[in-house]
Design a protein around this motif. Sequence first.
Motif, PDB file in Angstrom:
ATOM      1  N   MET A 143       0.825  -1.204   0.000  1.00  0.00           N
ATOM      2  CA  MET A 143       0.000   0.000   0.000  1.00  0.00           C
ATOM      3  C   MET A 143       0.863   1.259   0.000  1.00  0.00           C
ATOM      4  SD  MET A 143      -2.925   1.522  -0.016  1.00  0.00           S
ATOM      5  CE  MET A 143      -4.168   0.309   0.407  1.00  0.00           C
ATOM      6  N   PHE A 144       1.911   1.241   0.831  1.00  0.00           N
ATOM      7  CA  PHE A 144       2.794   2.411   0.882  1.00  0.00           C
ATOM      8  C   PHE A 144       3.480   2.644  -0.456  1.00  0.00           C
ATOM      9  CE2 PHE A 144       6.981   4.302   1.669  1.00  0.00           C
ATOM     10  CZ  PHE A 144       6.586   5.511   2.228  1.00  0.00           C
ATOM     11  N   ASP A 145       3.901   1.530  -1.095  1.00  0.00           N
ATOM     12  CA  ASP A 145       4.545   1.678  -2.412  1.00  0.00           C
ATOM     13  C   ASP A 145       3.572   2.271  -3.425  1.00  0.00           C
ATOM     14  OD1 ASP A 145       6.895   0.653  -1.461  1.00  0.00           O
ATOM     15  OD2 ASP A 145       6.430  -1.413  -2.054  1.00  0.00           O
ATOM     16  N   LEU A 146       2.301   1.873  -3.332  1.00  0.00           N
ATOM     17  CA  LEU A 146       1.290   2.405  -4.242  1.00  0.00           C
ATOM     18  C   LEU A 146       1.107   3.909  -4.025  1.00  0.00           C
ATOM     19  CD1 LEU A 146      -0.812   1.602  -6.417  1.00  0.00           C
ATOM     20  CD2 LEU A 146      -2.467   1.338  -4.566  1.00  0.00           C
ATOM     21  N   ILE A 147       1.047   4.278  -2.753  1.00  0.00           N
ATOM     22  CA  ILE A 147       0.903   5.697  -2.434  1.00  0.00           C
ATOM     23  C   ILE A 147       2.129   6.482  -2.888  1.00  0.00           C
ATOM     24  CG2 ILE A 147       0.715   7.360  -0.539  1.00  0.00           C
ATOM     25  CD1 ILE A 147      -0.930   5.262   0.972  1.00  0.00           C
ATOM     26  N   LYS A 148       3.286   5.907  -2.644  1.00  0.00           N
ATOM     27  CA  LYS A 148       4.534   6.575  -3.014  1.00  0.00           C
ATOM     28  C   LYS A 148       4.629   6.763  -4.527  1.00  0.00           C
ATOM     29  CE  LYS A 148       9.542   6.239  -2.386  1.00  0.00           C
ATOM     30  NZ  LYS A 148      10.654   5.421  -1.824  1.00  0.00           N
ATOM     31  N   SER A 149       4.186   5.771  -5.270  1.00  0.00           N
ATOM     32  CA  SER A 149       4.257   5.874  -6.726  1.00  0.00           C
ATOM     33  C   SER A 149       3.278   6.898  -7.282  1.00  0.00           C
ATOM     34  CB  SER A 149       3.982   4.501  -7.360  1.00  0.00           C
ATOM     35  OG  SER A 149       2.666   4.061  -7.066  1.00  0.00           O
ATOM     36  N   GLY A 150       2.303   7.311  -6.478  1.00  0.00           N
ATOM     37  CA  GLY A 150       1.349   8.327  -6.916  1.00  0.00           C
ATOM     38  C   GLY A 150       1.909   9.733  -6.891  1.00  0.00           C
ATOM     39  N   GLY A 151       3.060   9.913  -6.280  1.00  0.00           N
ATOM     40  CA  GLY A 151       3.688  11.235  -6.269  1.00  0.00           C
ATOM     41  C   GLY A 151       3.245  12.097  -5.100  1.00  0.00           C
ATOM     42  N   TRP A 152       3.751  13.324  -5.077  1.00  0.00           N
ATOM     43  CA  TRP A 152       3.504  14.214  -3.950  1.00  0.00           C
ATOM     44  C   TRP A 152       2.050  14.646  -3.824  1.00  0.00           C
ATOM     45  CZ3 TRP A 152       1.606  19.124  -4.737  1.00  0.00           C
ATOM     46  CH2 TRP A 152       1.662  19.612  -6.054  1.00  0.00           C
ATOM     47  N   LEU A 153       1.284  14.576  -4.898  1.00  0.00           N
ATOM     48  CA  LEU A 153      -0.122  14.964  -4.817  1.00  0.00           C
ATOM     49  C   LEU A 153      -0.973  13.961  -4.049  1.00  0.00           C
ATOM     50  CD1 LEU A 153      -0.686  16.476  -8.357  1.00  0.00           C
ATOM     51  CD2 LEU A 153      -1.160  17.623  -6.192  1.00  0.00           C
ATOM     52  N   MET A 154      -0.414  12.797  -3.759  1.00  0.00           N
ATOM     53  CA  MET A 154      -1.140  11.844  -2.916  1.00  0.00           C
ATOM     54  C   MET A 154      -1.285  12.379  -1.496  1.00  0.00           C
ATOM     55  SD  MET A 154      -2.245   9.236  -4.561  1.00  0.00           S
ATOM     56  CE  MET A 154      -2.510   8.028  -3.276  1.00  0.00           C
ATOM     57  N   LEU A 155      -0.352  13.223  -1.056  1.00  0.00           N
ATOM     58  CA  LEU A 155      -0.424  13.747   0.312  1.00  0.00           C
ATOM     59  C   LEU A 155      -1.684  14.578   0.554  1.00  0.00           C
ATOM     60  CD1 LEU A 155       0.788  14.129   3.108  1.00  0.00           C
ATOM     61  CD2 LEU A 155       2.160  16.018   2.198  1.00  0.00           C
ATOM     62  N   PRO A 156      -1.977  15.600  -0.278  1.00  0.00           N
ATOM     63  CA  PRO A 156      -3.233  16.324  -0.031  1.00  0.00           C
ATOM     64  C   PRO A 156      -4.478  15.466  -0.212  1.00  0.00           C
ATOM     65  CG  PRO A 156      -2.198  17.067  -2.076  1.00  0.00           C
ATOM     66  CD  PRO A 156      -1.189  16.223  -1.364  1.00  0.00           C
ATOM     67  N   ILE A 157      -4.405  14.492  -1.119  1.00  0.00           N
ATOM     68  CA  ILE A 157      -5.567  13.606  -1.295  1.00  0.00           C
ATOM     69  C   ILE A 157      -5.783  12.770  -0.037  1.00  0.00           C
ATOM     70  CG2 ILE A 157      -6.457  11.625  -2.590  1.00  0.00           C
ATOM     71  CD1 ILE A 157      -5.131  12.779  -5.083  1.00  0.00           C
ATOM     72  N   ILE A 158      -4.706  12.274   0.557  1.00  0.00           N
ATOM     73  CA  ILE A 158      -4.818  11.492   1.795  1.00  0.00           C
ATOM     74  C   ILE A 158      -5.339  12.363   2.930  1.00  0.00           C
ATOM     75  CG2 ILE A 158      -3.480  10.282   3.571  1.00  0.00           C
ATOM     76  CD1 ILE A 158      -1.705   9.234   1.305  1.00  0.00           C
ATOM     77  N   LEU A 159      -4.840  13.598   3.023  1.00  0.00           N
ATOM     78  CA  LEU A 159      -5.323  14.515   4.055  1.00  0.00           C
ATOM     79  C   LEU A 159      -6.810  14.799   3.871  1.00  0.00           C
ATOM     80  CD1 LEU A 159      -2.351  17.056   4.251  1.00  0.00           C
ATOM     81  CD2 LEU A 159      -2.922  15.228   5.866  1.00  0.00           C
ATOM     82  N   CYS A 160      -7.246  14.947   2.621  1.00  0.00           N
ATOM     83  CA  CYS A 160      -8.670  15.153   2.351  1.00  0.00           C
ATOM     84  C   CYS A 160      -9.493  13.937   2.771  1.00  0.00           C
ATOM     85  CB  CYS A 160      -8.885  15.440   0.867  1.00  0.00           C
ATOM     86  SG  CYS A 160      -8.410  17.100   0.343  1.00  0.00           S
ATOM     87  N   SER A 161      -8.952  12.744   2.538  1.00  0.00           N
ATOM     88  CA  SER A 161      -9.688  11.533   2.912  1.00  0.00           C
ATOM     89  C   SER A 161      -9.824  11.430   4.431  1.00  0.00           C
ATOM     90  CB  SER A 161      -8.983  10.297   2.363  1.00  0.00           C
ATOM     91  OG  SER A 161      -7.766  10.056   3.031  1.00  0.00           O
ATOM     92  N   ILE A 162      -8.770  11.799   5.156  1.00  0.00           N
ATOM     93  CA  ILE A 162      -8.837  11.778   6.626  1.00  0.00           C
ATOM     94  C   ILE A 162      -9.859  12.791   7.121  1.00  0.00           C
ATOM     95  CG2 ILE A 162      -7.537  12.230   8.742  1.00  0.00           C
ATOM     96  CD1 ILE A 162      -5.037  11.200   7.249  1.00  0.00           C
ATOM     97  N   GLY A 163      -9.822  13.999   6.536  1.00  0.00           N
ATOM     98  CA  GLY A 163     -10.796  15.022   6.918  1.00  0.00           C
ATOM     99  C   GLY A 163     -12.219  14.597   6.620  1.00  0.00           C
ATOM    100  N   ALA A 164     -12.441  13.987   5.464  1.00  0.00           N
ATOM    101  CA  ALA A 164     -13.783  13.543   5.094  1.00  0.00           C
ATOM    102  C   ALA A 164     -14.295  12.468   6.051  1.00  0.00           C
ATOM    103  CB  ALA A 164     -13.783  13.014   3.662  1.00  0.00           C
ATOM    104  N   MET A 165     -13.435  11.503   6.398  1.00  0.00           N
ATOM    105  CA  MET A 165     -13.855  10.450   7.329  1.00  0.00           C
ATOM    106  C   MET A 165     -14.178  11.022   8.698  1.00  0.00           C
ATOM    107  SD  MET A 165     -11.540   7.081   6.460  1.00  0.00           S
ATOM    108  CE  MET A 165      -9.963   7.919   6.621  1.00  0.00           C
ATOM    109  N   ALA A 166     -13.378  12.003   9.154  1.00  0.00           N
ATOM    110  CA  ALA A 166     -13.638  12.616  10.455  1.00  0.00           C
ATOM    111  C   ALA A 166     -14.975  13.358  10.453  1.00  0.00           C
ATOM    112  CB  ALA A 166     -12.501  13.572  10.810  1.00  0.00           C
ATOM    113  N   ILE A 167     -15.252  14.087   9.383  1.00  0.00           N
ATOM    114  CA  ILE A 167     -16.513  14.833   9.298  1.00  0.00           C
ATOM    115  C   ILE A 167     -17.696  13.891   9.221  1.00  0.00           C
ATOM    116  CG2 ILE A 167     -17.883  16.369   7.822  1.00  0.00           C
ATOM    117  CD1 ILE A 167     -15.233  17.733   7.055  1.00  0.00           C
ATOM    118  N   ILE A 168     -17.582  12.850   8.408  1.00  0.00           N
ATOM    119  CA  ILE A 168     -18.683  11.885   8.276  1.00  0.00           C
ATOM    120  C   ILE A 168     -18.992  11.220   9.615  1.00  0.00           C
ATOM    121  CG2 ILE A 168     -19.340   9.680   7.232  1.00  0.00           C
ATOM    122  CD1 ILE A 168     -17.764  10.627   4.720  1.00  0.00           C
ATOM    123  N   GLY A 169     -17.951  10.800  10.328  1.00  0.00           N
ATOM    124  CA  GLY A 169     -18.160  10.187  11.636  1.00  0.00           C
ATOM    125  C   GLY A 169     -18.786  11.155  12.632  1.00  0.00           C
TER     126      GLY A 169
END
Length: 204
Positions: free
Chosen positions: A1-27
């Motif tokens: 999984m980490f290799d997949l994320i790493k291969s996505g480049g630096w733009l994976m970081l804001p996408i991951i942060l958005c996913s964490i924020g979305a899950m927190a808001i939904i919960g």
Amino acid sequence: MFDLIKSGGWLMLPIILCSIGAMAIIGERFWTLRKNKILPPDLVPQIWKLSREGKLDASALRSLKMSSPLGAVLAAGLANSRHGRDIMRTSIEEVGRQIVHDLEKFLNTLGTIASITPLLGLLGTVVGMIKVFTAIMMHGVGDPTILAGGISEALITTAAGLSVAIPSLIFHRYFERLVDEYVLNMEEEALRLIDVLHGEREEA
């Protein structure tokens, strides 16, 4: 999984942060927007019972206001019932606007996440394709491994962005509909309260 994320480049970081924020808001919204918490089923019968017994004093209204959003709306009307129907309705509307604002808390943020994550994925696609064409210019098309990094980055970021955006949009629409339903129910109870106190409707 980490290799997949790493291969996505630096733009994976804001996408991951958005996913964490979305899950927190939904919960948080699932926990906050529980029907029993917003519209307690036994609240209105308790109000009529206290009214019949003459116990709707300042202390009871204060307790009612703190009990739930529906309680806050009805308490505003009851506190101003002696001032006439128009003042009673105005006070209910004022409190109602604040209640709606509280019920819609974080929904704009969730909608923003649903909107920007596909754009972040698209930006990742563009960056990945730029890398592909840069590699072609420098090395030609003879070695496919040189092109694989840019292509995988383009595909991974697009998939990641959509994976975050789709559920975020679904839950954003769901919570908006839920808030609308709650607001409608509170309006019905408030109007019934006004009519009953002014003798225009029988107590339910």
